[in-house]
Design a protein around this motif. Structure first.
Motif, PDB file in Angstrom:
ATOM      1  N   ASP A 141       0.825  -1.203   0.000  1.00 54.55           N
ATOM      2  CA  ASP A 141       0.000   0.000   0.000  1.00 54.55           C
ATOM      3  C   ASP A 141       0.863   1.258   0.000  1.00 54.55           C
ATOM      4  O   ASP A 141       0.539   2.237  -0.684  1.00 54.55           O
ATOM      5  CB  ASP A 141      -0.946   0.001   1.204  1.00 54.55           C
ATOM      6  CG  ASP A 141      -1.943   1.143   1.143  1.00 54.55           C
ATOM      7  OD1 ASP A 141      -2.723   1.199   0.161  1.00 54.55           O
ATOM      8  OD2 ASP A 141      -1.921   1.987   2.057  1.00 54.55           O
ATOM      9  N   MET A 142       1.961   1.228   0.730  1.00 51.28           N
ATOM     10  CA  MET A 142       2.850   2.383   0.767  1.00 51.28           C
ATOM     11  C   MET A 142       3.498   2.614  -0.597  1.00 51.28           C
ATOM     12  O   MET A 142       3.698   3.757  -1.023  1.00 51.28           O
ATOM     13  CB  MET A 142       3.918   2.190   1.851  1.00 51.28           C
ATOM     14  CG  MET A 142       3.347   2.282   3.261  1.00 51.28           C
ATOM     15  SD  MET A 142       4.422   1.689   4.582  1.00 51.28           S
ATOM     16  CE  MET A 142       5.915   2.565   4.317  1.00 51.28           C
ATOM     17  N   ILE A 143       3.809   1.530  -1.296  1.00 55.73           N
ATOM     18  CA  ILE A 143       4.402   1.653  -2.630  1.00 55.73           C
ATOM     19  C   ILE A 143       3.373   2.178  -3.627  1.00 55.73           C
ATOM     20  O   ILE A 143       3.666   3.072  -4.432  1.00 55.73           O
ATOM     21  CB  ILE A 143       4.979   0.293  -3.095  1.00 55.73           C
ATOM     22  CG1 ILE A 143       6.195  -0.076  -2.236  1.00 55.73           C
ATOM     23  CG2 ILE A 143       5.345   0.324  -4.582  1.00 55.73           C
ATOM     24  CD1 ILE A 143       6.672  -1.502  -2.403  1.00 55.73           C
ATOM     25  N   LYS A 144       2.152   1.655  -3.561  1.00 49.61           N
ATOM     26  CA  LYS A 144       1.107   2.044  -4.514  1.00 49.61           C
ATOM     27  C   LYS A 144       0.517   3.417  -4.212  1.00 49.61           C
ATOM     28  O   LYS A 144       0.049   4.098  -5.116  1.00 49.61           O
ATOM     29  CB  LYS A 144      -0.028   1.008  -4.498  1.00 49.61           C
ATOM     30  CG  LYS A 144       0.350  -0.321  -5.082  1.00 49.61           C
ATOM     31  CD  LYS A 144      -0.801  -1.308  -4.961  1.00 49.61           C
ATOM     32  CE  LYS A 144      -0.369  -2.704  -5.372  1.00 49.61           C
ATOM     33  NZ  LYS A 144      -1.430  -3.678  -5.106  1.00 49.61           N
ATOM     34  N   ASN A 145       0.509   3.827  -2.955  1.00 52.42           N
ATOM     35  CA  ASN A 145      -0.155   5.066  -2.545  1.00 52.42           C
ATOM     36  C   ASN A 145       0.748   5.934  -1.667  1.00 52.42           C
ATOM     37  O   ASN A 145       0.390   6.252  -0.531  1.00 52.42           O
ATOM     38  CB  ASN A 145      -1.458   4.744  -1.803  1.00 52.42           C
ATOM     39  CG  ASN A 145      -2.395   3.898  -2.621  1.00 52.42           C
ATOM     40  OD1 ASN A 145      -2.864   4.332  -3.670  1.00 52.42           O
ATOM     41  ND2 ASN A 145      -2.658   2.680  -2.162  1.00 52.42           N
ATOM     42  N   PRO A 146       1.904   6.346  -2.165  1.00 45.99           N
ATOM     43  CA  PRO A 146       2.807   7.139  -1.326  1.00 45.99           C
ATOM     44  C   PRO A 146       2.201   8.479  -0.907  1.00 45.99           C
ATOM     45  O   PRO A 146       2.642   9.054   0.094  1.00 45.99           O
ATOM     46  CB  PRO A 146       4.033   7.340  -2.217  1.00 45.99           C
ATOM     47  CG  PRO A 146       3.540   7.140  -3.607  1.00 45.99           C
ATOM     48  CD  PRO A 146       2.422   6.148  -3.508  1.00 45.99           C
ATOM     49  N   GLN A 147       1.190   8.944  -1.617  1.00 50.08           N
ATOM     50  CA  GLN A 147       0.544  10.208  -1.263  1.00 50.08           C
ATOM     51  C   GLN A 147      -0.189  10.112   0.077  1.00 50.08           C
ATOM     52  O   GLN A 147      -0.513  11.135   0.682  1.00 50.08           O
ATOM     53  CB  GLN A 147      -0.435  10.658  -2.379  1.00 50.08           C
ATOM     54  CG  GLN A 147      -1.702   9.840  -2.499  1.00 50.08           C
ATOM     55  CD  GLN A 147      -1.567   8.529  -3.291  1.00 50.08           C
ATOM     56  OE1 GLN A 147      -0.478   8.141  -3.706  1.00 50.08           O
ATOM     57  NE2 GLN A 147      -2.674   7.853  -3.486  1.00 50.08           N
ATOM     58  N   ASN A 148      -0.424   8.919   0.565  1.00 48.93           N
ATOM     59  CA  ASN A 148      -1.120   8.741   1.845  1.00 48.93           C
ATOM     60  C   ASN A 148      -0.172   8.721   3.042  1.00 48.93           C
ATOM     61  O   ASN A 148      -0.611   8.597   4.184  1.00 48.93           O
ATOM     62  CB  ASN A 148      -1.949   7.458   1.834  1.00 48.93           C
ATOM     63  CG  ASN A 148      -3.106   7.535   0.864  1.00 48.93           C
ATOM     64  OD1 ASN A 148      -3.607   8.617   0.558  1.00 48.93           O
ATOM     65  ND2 ASN A 148      -3.535   6.385   0.371  1.00 48.93           N
ATOM     66  N   ILE A 149       1.111   8.815   2.791  1.00 53.56           N
ATOM     67  CA  ILE A 149       2.096   8.802   3.876  1.00 53.56           C
ATOM     68  C   ILE A 149       2.322  10.230   4.348  1.00 53.56           C
ATOM     69  O   ILE A 149       2.693  11.101   3.558  1.00 53.56           O
ATOM     70  CB  ILE A 149       3.419   8.159   3.421  1.00 53.56           C
ATOM     71  CG1 ILE A 149       3.175   6.727   2.956  1.00 53.56           C
ATOM     72  CG2 ILE A 149       4.443   8.206   4.555  1.00 53.56           C
ATOM     73  CD1 ILE A 149       4.383   6.073   2.317  1.00 53.56           C
ATOM     74  N   HIS A 150       2.071  10.469   5.631  1.00 54.39           N
ATOM     75  CA  HIS A 150       2.202  11.812   6.201  1.00 54.39           C
ATOM     76  C   HIS A 150       2.967  11.750   7.516  1.00 54.39           C
ATOM     77  O   HIS A 150       2.997  10.727   8.184  1.00 54.39           O
ATOM     78  CB  HIS A 150       0.816  12.423   6.475  1.00 54.39           C
ATOM     79  CG  HIS A 150      -0.064  12.472   5.280  1.00 54.39           C
ATOM     80  ND1 HIS A 150       0.077  13.399   4.279  1.00 54.39           N
ATOM     81  CD2 HIS A 150      -1.114  11.689   4.914  1.00 54.39           C
ATOM     82  CE1 HIS A 150      -0.839  13.198   3.360  1.00 54.39           C
ATOM     83  NE2 HIS A 150      -1.574  12.160   3.711  1.00 54.39           N
TER      84      HIS A 150
END
Length: 113
Positions: A76-85
């Protein structure tokens, strides 16, 4: 797995007492013979007749559920890096306030508290 346990084959014997919290200390002679260090895993095998074989677990076994969850998070972190805050500073301040003055000794025995 059939295991014959012959007490004449025992090279070392020791005993310990079970506490009110169902805990015990592994006698030093046994810890030394098995080369056990704090944090290592111990494997128990219950035999018919109530005998138990205790051995040093050579490899830490991975928990399949945790491994799958960590893989899910990684993907999920690889596919959706925009969600990492970053964690907000106010969150950390709240944690520090809640734990102020609390000291924890991870090596201390468990108590009823």
């Amino acid at each position: 797995m059939a295991t014959n346990l012959n007490m004449a084959d025992a090279s070392l014997r020791a005993e310990s007492r079970l506490t009110e919290r169902s805990q015990t200390t592994i006698p030093a002679a046994i810890r030394d013979a098995l080369h056990l260090k704090p944090g290592e895993y111990i494997h128990y095998t219950l035999l018919a007749g109530g005998k138990v074989i205790m051995s040093r677990q050579e490899e830490e076994q991975d928990d399949a559920v945790i491994s799958q969850f960590l893989t899910f998070l990684e993907n999920d972190m690889i596919k959706n890096p925009q969600n990492i805050h970053q964690v907000p500073k106010a969150f950390w301040a709240g944690i520090k306030a809640l734990t102020a003055g609390v000291e924890v000794d991870l090596d201390a025995p468990l108590t009823d508290d």
